[in-house]
Scaffold this active site. Sequence first.
Site, PDB file in Angstrom:
ATOM      1  N   HIS A 220      49.124  28.282  58.582  1.00 21.58           N
ATOM      2  CA  HIS A 220      48.635  28.657  59.926  1.00 21.58           C
ATOM      3  C   HIS A 220      49.034  27.526  60.876  1.00 21.58           C
ATOM      4  CE1 HIS A 220      46.253  30.683  62.869  1.00 21.58           C
ATOM      5  NE2 HIS A 220      45.031  30.497  62.396  1.00 21.58           N
ATOM      6  N   HIS A 259      56.014  35.690  60.231  1.00 21.61           N
ATOM      7  CA  HIS A 259      54.721  35.974  60.868  1.00 21.61           C
ATOM      8  C   HIS A 259      54.045  37.157  60.203  1.00 21.61           C
ATOM      9  CE1 HIS A 259      51.663  36.635  63.913  1.00 21.61           C
ATOM     10  NE2 HIS A 259      51.857  35.366  64.203  1.00 21.61           N
ATOM     11  N   ASP A 310      55.231  27.935  66.089  1.00 16.98           N
ATOM     12  CA  ASP A 310      55.142  26.538  65.661  1.00 16.98           C
ATOM     13  C   ASP A 310      56.479  25.805  65.612  1.00 16.98           C
ATOM     14  OD1 ASP A 310      52.404  26.224  65.358  1.00 16.98           O
ATOM     15  OD2 ASP A 310      52.385  27.084  63.345  1.00 16.98           O
TER      16      ASP A 310
HETATM   17  C1  LIG Z   1      50.697  29.904  64.811  1.00 17.77           C
HETATM   18  C2  LIG Z   1      50.775  30.425  63.445  1.00 17.77           C
HETATM   19  O1  LIG Z   1      49.845  30.294  62.686  1.00 17.77           O
HETATM   20  S1  LIG Z   1      52.221  31.203  63.022  1.00 17.77           S
HETATM   21  C3  LIG Z   1      52.303  31.068  61.258  1.00 17.77           C
HETATM   22  C4  LIG Z   1      52.580  29.651  60.853  1.00 17.77           C
HETATM   23  N1  LIG Z   1      52.856  29.589  59.424  1.00 17.77           N
HETATM   24  C5  LIG Z   1      54.078  29.288  58.939  1.00 17.77           C
HETATM   25  O2  LIG Z   1      55.044  29.048  59.653  1.00 17.77           O
HETATM   26  C6  LIG Z   1      54.183  29.207  57.428  1.00 17.77           C
HETATM   27  C7  LIG Z   1      55.457  29.890  56.915  1.00 17.77           C
HETATM   28  N2  LIG Z   1      55.354  31.334  56.994  1.00 17.77           N
HETATM   29  C8  LIG Z   1      54.629  32.032  56.072  1.00 17.77           C
HETATM   30  O3  LIG Z   1      54.113  31.485  55.072  1.00 17.77           O
HETATM   31  C9  LIG Z   1      54.457  33.515  56.284  1.00 17.77           C
HETATM   32  O4  LIG Z   1      55.543  34.030  57.007  1.00 17.77           O
HETATM   33  C10 LIG Z   1      53.139  33.851  57.021  1.00 17.77           C
HETATM   34  C11 LIG Z   1      51.949  33.192  56.317  1.00 17.77           C
HETATM   35  C12 LIG Z   1      53.190  33.366  58.451  1.00 17.77           C
HETATM   36  C13 LIG Z   1      52.972  35.355  57.022  1.00 17.77           C
HETATM   37  O5  LIG Z   1      52.788  35.754  55.693  1.00 17.77           O
HETATM   38  P1  LIG Z   1      53.025  37.237  55.221  1.00 17.77           P
HETATM   39  O6  LIG Z   1      52.532  38.200  56.242  1.00 17.77           O
HETATM   40  O7  LIG Z   1      52.463  37.347  53.848  1.00 17.77           O
HETATM   41  O8  LIG Z   1      54.613  37.276  55.164  1.00 17.77           O
HETATM   42  P2  LIG Z   1      55.561  38.528  54.873  1.00 17.77           P
HETATM   43  O9  LIG Z   1      54.792  39.677  54.303  1.00 17.77           O
HETATM   44  O10 LIG Z   1      56.366  38.776  56.081  1.00 17.77           O
HETATM   45  O11 LIG Z   1      56.545  37.976  53.762  1.00 17.77           O
HETATM   46  C14 LIG Z   1      57.628  38.777  53.350  1.00 17.77           C
HETATM   47  C15 LIG Z   1      58.517  37.993  52.444  1.00 17.77           C
HETATM   48  O12 LIG Z   1      59.173  36.967  53.210  1.00 17.77           O
HETATM   49  C16 LIG Z   1      58.909  35.707  52.617  1.00 17.77           C
HETATM   50  N3  LIG Z   1      58.669  34.745  53.665  1.00 17.77           N
HETATM   51  C17 LIG Z   1      57.848  34.907  54.717  1.00 17.77           C
HETATM   52  N4  LIG Z   1      57.847  33.789  55.460  1.00 17.77           N
HETATM   53  C18 LIG Z   1      58.683  32.935  54.858  1.00 17.77           C
HETATM   54  C19 LIG Z   1      59.108  31.628  55.155  1.00 17.77           C
HETATM   55  N5  LIG Z   1      58.621  30.985  56.214  1.00 17.77           N
HETATM   56  N6  LIG Z   1      59.986  31.044  54.335  1.00 17.77           N
HETATM   57  C20 LIG Z   1      60.479  31.687  53.275  1.00 17.77           C
HETATM   58  N7  LIG Z   1      60.117  32.935  52.943  1.00 17.77           N
HETATM   59  C21 LIG Z   1      59.231  33.540  53.718  1.00 17.77           C
HETATM   60  C22 LIG Z   1      57.648  35.905  51.807  1.00 17.77           C
HETATM   61  O13 LIG Z   1      57.549  34.950  50.766  1.00 17.77           O
HETATM   62  C23 LIG Z   1      57.803  37.306  51.311  1.00 17.77           C
HETATM   63  O14 LIG Z   1      58.654  37.308  50.207  1.00 17.77           O
HETATM   64  P3  LIG Z   1      58.244  38.080  48.866  1.00 17.77           P
HETATM   65  O15 LIG Z   1      58.065  39.505  49.299  1.00 17.77           O
HETATM   66  O16 LIG Z   1      59.392  37.836  47.971  1.00 17.77           O
HETATM   67  O17 LIG Z   1      56.974  37.429  48.430  1.00 17.77           O
HETATM   68  O1  LIG Z   2      48.286  35.564  64.354  1.00 13.57           O
HETATM   69  C1  LIG Z   2      48.483  34.878  63.347  1.00 13.57           C
HETATM   70  O2  LIG Z   2      48.366  35.302  62.187  1.00 13.57           O
HETATM   71  C2  LIG Z   2      48.913  33.468  63.467  1.00 13.57           C
HETATM   72  C3  LIG Z   2      49.339  33.082  64.837  1.00 13.57           C
HETATM   73  O3  LIG Z   2      50.457  33.295  65.228  1.00 13.57           O
HETATM   74  C4  LIG Z   2      48.359  32.458  65.707  1.00 13.57           C
HETATM   75  O4  LIG Z   2      47.185  32.350  65.351  1.00 13.57           O
HETATM   76  O5  LIG Z   2      48.750  32.038  66.819  1.00 13.57           O
END
Ligand SMILES: CC(=O)SCCNC(=O)CCNC(=O)[C@H](O)C(C)(C)COP(=O)(O)OP(=O)(O)OC[C@H]1O[C@@H](n2cnc3c(N)ncnc32)[C@H](O)[C@@H]1OP(=O)(O)O
Ligand SMILES: O=C([O-])CC(=O)C(=O)O
Length: 373
Positions: A220, A259, A310
């Site tokens: 997050h 996301h 981010d």
């Molecule tokens: C302001 C915020 O909070 S924005 C979010 C900040 N977080 C991050 O940047 C952390 C990196 N990103 C992630 O871990 C994820 O994309 C999340 C947590 C944001 C969303 O998670 P989910 O909704 O479960 O992702 P989603 O369903 O799109 O994933 C699909 C596939 O893409 C992969 N994937 C998604 N994001 C990433 C990534 N950043 N790097 C590599 N692979 C990824 C997943 O592992 C998944 O693969 P799988 O099906 O083989 O397991």
């Molecule tokens: O909506 C989410 O899951 C994460 C995010 O981008 C935020 O909190 O700004």
Amino acid sequence: MAKVLSGAGLRGQVAGKTALSTVGKSGSGLTYRGYDVKDLAENCQFEEVAYLILKGNLPTQAELDAYKAKLKNLRGLPQALKDVLERIPADAHPMDVLRTGCSMLGNLEGELNFDMQQDVTDRMLACFPSIICYWYRFSHDGVRVDVETDDDSIGAHFLHLLHGEKPSELFEQVMHVSLILYAEHEFNASTFTARVCASTLSDMHSCITGAIGSLRGPLHGGANEAAMEMIEGFTSAEHAEQEMMGKLARKEKIMGFGHAIYSESDPRNAIIKGWSEKLAAAVGDTVLYPVSVRCEEVMWREKKLFCNADFFHASAYHFMGIPTKLFTPIFVMSRLTGWAAHVMEQRADNRIIRPSAEYTGEELRKVPAIADR
Ligand SMILES: CC(=O)SCCNC(=O)CCNC(=O)[C@H](O)C(C)(C)COP(=O)(O)OP(=O)(O)OC[C@H]1O[C@@H](n2cnc3c(N)ncnc32)[C@H](O)[C@@H]1OP(=O)(O)O
Ligand SMILES: O=C([O-])CC(=O)C(=O)O
């Protein structure tokens, strides 16, 4: 193409109603109370957006002036809170410091009834930058900073305390934009934490303390710090390309990409990316910005994964001389508005949040005597 919203993590399940924001709705990626975030980031200061989120409408000039004056007067910290901050070691994580600071404030200036909800929120909005910088400057530089500055904005107050001098106009403007972009995002994990806590009729400081804990994780808000740690290891765009390909081959998760709701882009990314580019030019960067752009290109080309809010925040904050470990606390300084507004919205139409679980454990069994286990 819209993302399939189903499966684990409550994905796609409606967990309540909100009038505060829309995320990923077609037509506009992100709106706060009906205004497009791009429009707000281009035309408003953060304090106007905080007012909008917390009080329901954009302020008039007179209302904005009064609100800013009120917040300016609330920057000071009680001595008992400063004493606590002085006891937290320099190697603590600033998110833990903020979590403790928020909780301690709740002990000293608690929310005694819900009529106080706007005032306790304004107090936190005004003094979170003071908490973080007071601890940081004391533990790292041995300085007890005077947190009652006369800076015009929350972002300028933060940068002033951190660097010991007033920020440039450009840096103050970027802080406005950044705080606007991070302010509110519907039922994300930290906001949902705050709402669950609020649904028990708990106090505002408890709701916000819990939300800080949820935001801290690298999936997050903590992703901006993790992204910085990655990109600062790359010496050129070519090096970034090589390393990113290796990470993808090893199936590593790359922080700052992907996301839970957006499918093709995060509307906040283009905005902060533009400001990161401007900052790079202003500070003479020739490495970090091109490295970041190359990471973005590789992730899209190889995985169709896009930068979330981010990723370009990492380089933007770095160009403003902000230490990496303070990145996520800035997110808190902003998201506090969204969290508090959600707490108020939950309270206004409350039923305790209590979902059900699908049981996957043992069948009913007898407790064996201790000697037989
Ligand atoms: C302001 C915020 O909070 S924005 C979010 C900040 N977080 C991050 O940047 C952390 C990196 N990103 C992630 O871990 C994820 O994309 C999340 C947590 C944001 C969303 O998670 P989910 O909704 O479960 O992702 P989603 O369903 O799109 O994933 C699909 C596939 O893409 C992969 N994937 C998604 N994001 C990433 C990534 N950043 N790097 C590599 N692979 C990824 C997943 O592992 C998944 O693969 P799988 O099906 O083989 O397991
Ligand atoms: O909506 C989410 O899951 C994460 C995010 O981008 C935020 O909190 O700004």
